[in-house]
Scaffold this motif. Sequence first.
Motif, PDB file in Angstrom:
ATOM      1  N   ASN A 138       0.839  -1.190   0.000  1.00  0.00           N
ATOM      2  CA  ASN A 138       0.000   0.000   0.000  1.00  0.00           C
ATOM      3  C   ASN A 138       0.879   1.248   0.000  1.00  0.00           C
ATOM      4  O   ASN A 138       2.033   1.212   0.428  1.00  0.00           O
ATOM      5  N   LEU A 139       0.322   2.358  -0.467  1.00  0.00           N
ATOM      6  CA  LEU A 139       1.052   3.625  -0.488  1.00  0.00           C
ATOM      7  C   LEU A 139       0.516   4.538   0.607  1.00  0.00           C
ATOM      8  O   LEU A 139      -0.674   4.837   0.650  1.00  0.00           O
ATOM      9  N   SER A 140       1.429   4.985   1.479  1.00  0.00           N
ATOM     10  CA  SER A 140       1.107   5.948   2.529  1.00  0.00           C
ATOM     11  C   SER A 140       1.822   7.255   2.206  1.00  0.00           C
ATOM     12  O   SER A 140       1.991   7.615   1.047  1.00  0.00           O
ATOM     13  N   THR A 141       2.253   7.983   3.228  1.00  0.00           N
ATOM     14  CA  THR A 141       2.976   9.238   3.019  1.00  0.00           C
ATOM     15  C   THR A 141       3.834   9.547   4.237  1.00  0.00           C
ATOM     16  O   THR A 141       3.429   9.292   5.383  1.00  0.00           O
ATOM     17  N   SER A 142       5.020  10.104   4.011  1.00  0.00           N
ATOM     18  CA  SER A 142       5.877  10.531   5.114  1.00  0.00           C
ATOM     19  C   SER A 142       5.335  11.765   5.827  1.00  0.00           C
ATOM     20  O   SER A 142       5.831  12.137   6.897  1.00  0.00           O
ATOM     21  N   VAL A 143       4.320  12.403   5.251  1.00  0.00           N
ATOM     22  CA  VAL A 143       3.702  13.555   5.912  1.00  0.00           C
ATOM     23  C   VAL A 143       3.174  13.179   7.298  1.00  0.00           C
ATOM     24  O   VAL A 143       3.096  14.024   8.195  1.00  0.00           O
ATOM     25  N   LEU A 144       2.832  11.913   7.492  1.00  0.00           N
ATOM     26  CA  LEU A 144       2.349  11.475   8.801  1.00  0.00           C
ATOM     27  C   LEU A 144       3.359  11.788   9.901  1.00  0.00           C
ATOM     28  O   LEU A 144       2.978  12.126  11.028  1.00  0.00           O
ATOM     29  N   GLY A 145       4.648  11.676   9.584  1.00  0.00           N
ATOM     30  CA  GLY A 145       5.660  11.971  10.574  1.00  0.00           C
ATOM     31  C   GLY A 145       6.160  13.400  10.539  1.00  0.00           C
ATOM     32  O   GLY A 145       6.853  13.846  11.456  1.00  0.00           O
ATOM     33  N   LEU A 146       5.814  14.126   9.482  1.00  0.00           N
ATOM     34  CA  LEU A 146       6.357  15.473   9.283  1.00  0.00           C
ATOM     35  C   LEU A 146       5.403  16.580   9.729  1.00  0.00           C
ATOM     36  O   LEU A 146       5.817  17.709   9.945  1.00  0.00           O
ATOM     37  N   GLN A 147       4.133  16.269   9.813  1.00  0.00           N
ATOM     38  CA  GLN A 147       3.098  17.214  10.288  1.00  0.00           C
ATOM     39  C   GLN A 147       3.094  18.541   9.524  1.00  0.00           C
ATOM     40  O   GLN A 147       2.982  19.613  10.104  1.00  0.00           O
ATOM     41  N   PHE A 148       3.212  18.476   8.202  1.00  0.00           N
ATOM     42  CA  PHE A 148       3.131  19.696   7.400  1.00  0.00           C
ATOM     43  C   PHE A 148       1.743  20.316   7.533  1.00  0.00           C
ATOM     44  O   PHE A 148       0.727  19.614   7.421  1.00  0.00           O
ATOM     45  N   PRO A 149       1.655  21.630   7.765  1.00  0.00           N
ATOM     46  CA  PRO A 149       0.350  22.296   7.722  1.00  0.00           C
ATOM     47  C   PRO A 149      -0.331  22.082   6.364  1.00  0.00           C
ATOM     48  O   PRO A 149       0.346  21.921   5.344  1.00  0.00           O
ATOM     49  N   GLN A 150      -1.646  22.078   6.373  1.00  0.00           N
ATOM     50  CA  GLN A 150      -2.529  21.923   5.211  1.00  0.00           C
ATOM     51  C   GLN A 150      -2.689  20.467   4.765  1.00  0.00           C
ATOM     52  O   GLN A 150      -3.502  20.184   3.895  1.00  0.00           O
ATOM     53  N   TYR A 151      -1.927  19.556   5.339  1.00  0.00           N
ATOM     54  CA  TYR A 151      -2.015  18.151   4.938  1.00  0.00           C
ATOM     55  C   TYR A 151      -2.872  17.326   5.899  1.00  0.00           C
ATOM     56  O   TYR A 151      -2.831  16.098   5.865  1.00  0.00           O
ATOM     57  N   GLY A 152      -3.653  17.979   6.771  1.00  0.00           N
ATOM     58  CA  GLY A 152      -4.382  17.261   7.808  1.00  0.00           C
ATOM     59  C   GLY A 152      -5.296  16.170   7.285  1.00  0.00           C
ATOM     60  O   GLY A 152      -5.253  15.024   7.758  1.00  0.00           O
ATOM     61  N   ALA A 153      -6.125  16.499   6.311  1.00  0.00           N
ATOM     62  CA  ALA A 153      -7.083  15.515   5.792  1.00  0.00           C
ATOM     63  C   ALA A 153      -6.365  14.399   5.048  1.00  0.00           C
ATOM     64  O   ALA A 153      -6.683  13.208   5.203  1.00  0.00           O
ATOM     65  N   TYR A 154      -5.380  14.779   4.228  1.00  0.00           N
ATOM     66  CA  TYR A 154      -4.624  13.784   3.462  1.00  0.00           C
ATOM     67  C   TYR A 154      -3.870  12.845   4.398  1.00  0.00           C
ATOM     68  O   TYR A 154      -3.919  11.616   4.249  1.00  0.00           O
ATOM     69  N   ALA A 155      -3.172  13.420   5.383  1.00  0.00           N
ATOM     70  CA  ALA A 155      -2.414  12.599   6.318  1.00  0.00           C
ATOM     71  C   ALA A 155      -3.343  11.686   7.118  1.00  0.00           C
ATOM     72  O   ALA A 155      -3.007  10.524   7.391  1.00  0.00           O
ATOM     73  N   ALA A 156      -4.505  12.192   7.497  1.00  0.00           N
ATOM     74  CA  ALA A 156      -5.461  11.366   8.230  1.00  0.00           C
ATOM     75  C   ALA A 156      -5.890  10.160   7.404  1.00  0.00           C
ATOM     76  O   ALA A 156      -6.004   9.039   7.926  1.00  0.00           O
ATOM     77  N   SER A 157      -6.106  10.379   6.112  1.00  0.00           N
ATOM     78  CA  SER A 157      -6.519   9.265   5.254  1.00  0.00           C
ATOM     79  C   SER A 157      -5.410   8.226   5.138  1.00  0.00           C
ATOM     80  O   SER A 157      -5.662   7.015   5.109  1.00  0.00           O
ATOM     81  N   LYS A 158      -4.164   8.680   5.096  1.00  0.00           N
ATOM     82  CA  LYS A 158      -3.043   7.745   4.968  1.00  0.00           C
ATOM     83  C   LYS A 158      -2.722   7.065   6.300  1.00  0.00           C
ATOM     84  O   LYS A 158      -2.172   5.962   6.334  1.00  0.00           O
ATOM     85  N   GLY A 159      -3.067   7.729   7.426  1.00  0.00           N
ATOM     86  CA  GLY A 159      -2.952   7.052   8.712  1.00  0.00           C
ATOM     87  C   GLY A 159      -3.827   5.810   8.756  1.00  0.00           C
ATOM     88  O   GLY A 159      -3.435   4.768   9.295  1.00  0.00           O
ATOM     89  N   ALA A 160      -5.000   5.908   8.164  1.00  0.00           N
ATOM     90  CA  ALA A 160      -5.890   4.747   8.081  1.00  0.00           C
ATOM     91  C   ALA A 160      -5.270   3.656   7.227  1.00  0.00           C
ATOM     92  O   ALA A 160      -5.383   2.461   7.529  1.00  0.00           O
ATOM     93  N   VAL A 161      -4.596   4.044   6.149  1.00  0.00           N
ATOM     94  CA  VAL A 161      -3.932   3.069   5.279  1.00  0.00           C
ATOM     95  C   VAL A 161      -2.863   2.304   6.060  1.00  0.00           C
ATOM     96  O   VAL A 161      -2.750   1.076   5.959  1.00  0.00           O
ATOM     97  N   GLU A 162      -2.079   3.022   6.850  1.00  0.00           N
ATOM     98  CA  GLU A 162      -1.033   2.350   7.625  1.00  0.00           C
ATOM     99  C   GLU A 162      -1.633   1.389   8.644  1.00  0.00           C
ATOM    100  O   GLU A 162      -1.126   0.274   8.835  1.00  0.00           O
TER     101      GLU A 162
END
Length: 246
Positions: A138-162
């Motif tokens: 599966n494809l996630s994102t390193s944003v989960l660990g980086l906490q970039f502003p504006q990525y809240g919804a995207y990172a939340a969706s990828k947290g579910a993937v992990e």
Amino acid sequence: MVMQEQRVAVVTGGSRGIGRATAILLGARGHAVAVGFSGSADAAREVVETITAAGGRAMPVQADVADENAVAAAFDTAEKEFGGVDVVVNSAGRMGLSPIADLDLSVLDDLYRTNIRGTFVVAREAARRVRDGGAIVNLSTSVLGLQFPQYGAYAASKGAVEAMTLILARELRGRDITVNAVAPGPTATELFFEGKDEATIERLAKQPPLERLGTPEDIAEVVTFLAGPAGHWVNGQVLRANGGIA
């Protein structure tokens, strides 16, 4: 001498970006590839032509990843054409950038449908179909660990993937099937460039110690490693492929 059966890969989101690079590399490494796409038929055909021109086997398969019936039909097609499924790469994804306070909830719903429900539907079908000895990536994102502003919804969706990745790896005990996620950092894809100005792109490119954006091919190499025999002892993991961003 017993001939080894060709391994078969299904790659969702295979018509562009990381999915495209992964489909082409898997084809080059000897897999027959079902190139999954939703709306980009011409782009998917171009990927198929690239694989077959190099001597590989490939075919396009259309499916909305959130539609369980369409996904099942895509797997049916791959099995009928190539004889089975050994590798599934969940690369189809959607991005939406906004501060959480300003987020249009329709964007959240779209992200949920593709990134969470879509990944879940494909992973569920993969768990039912992948032959013993296979791999699901599966494809996630390193944003989960980086906490970039504006990525809240995207990172939340990828947290579910992990989360689903780690649980599915344990649910498939006894089948010799690995389940892992790859979490790219900033990677030069159309999805990444969308909505970003040059200053933002340059800033993100400078963040890794390697001081560049990743390429789709960089990520495809990691995915292909996890999909193949060399990576088969890696299971139930999230591999952050981001050039060394903390």
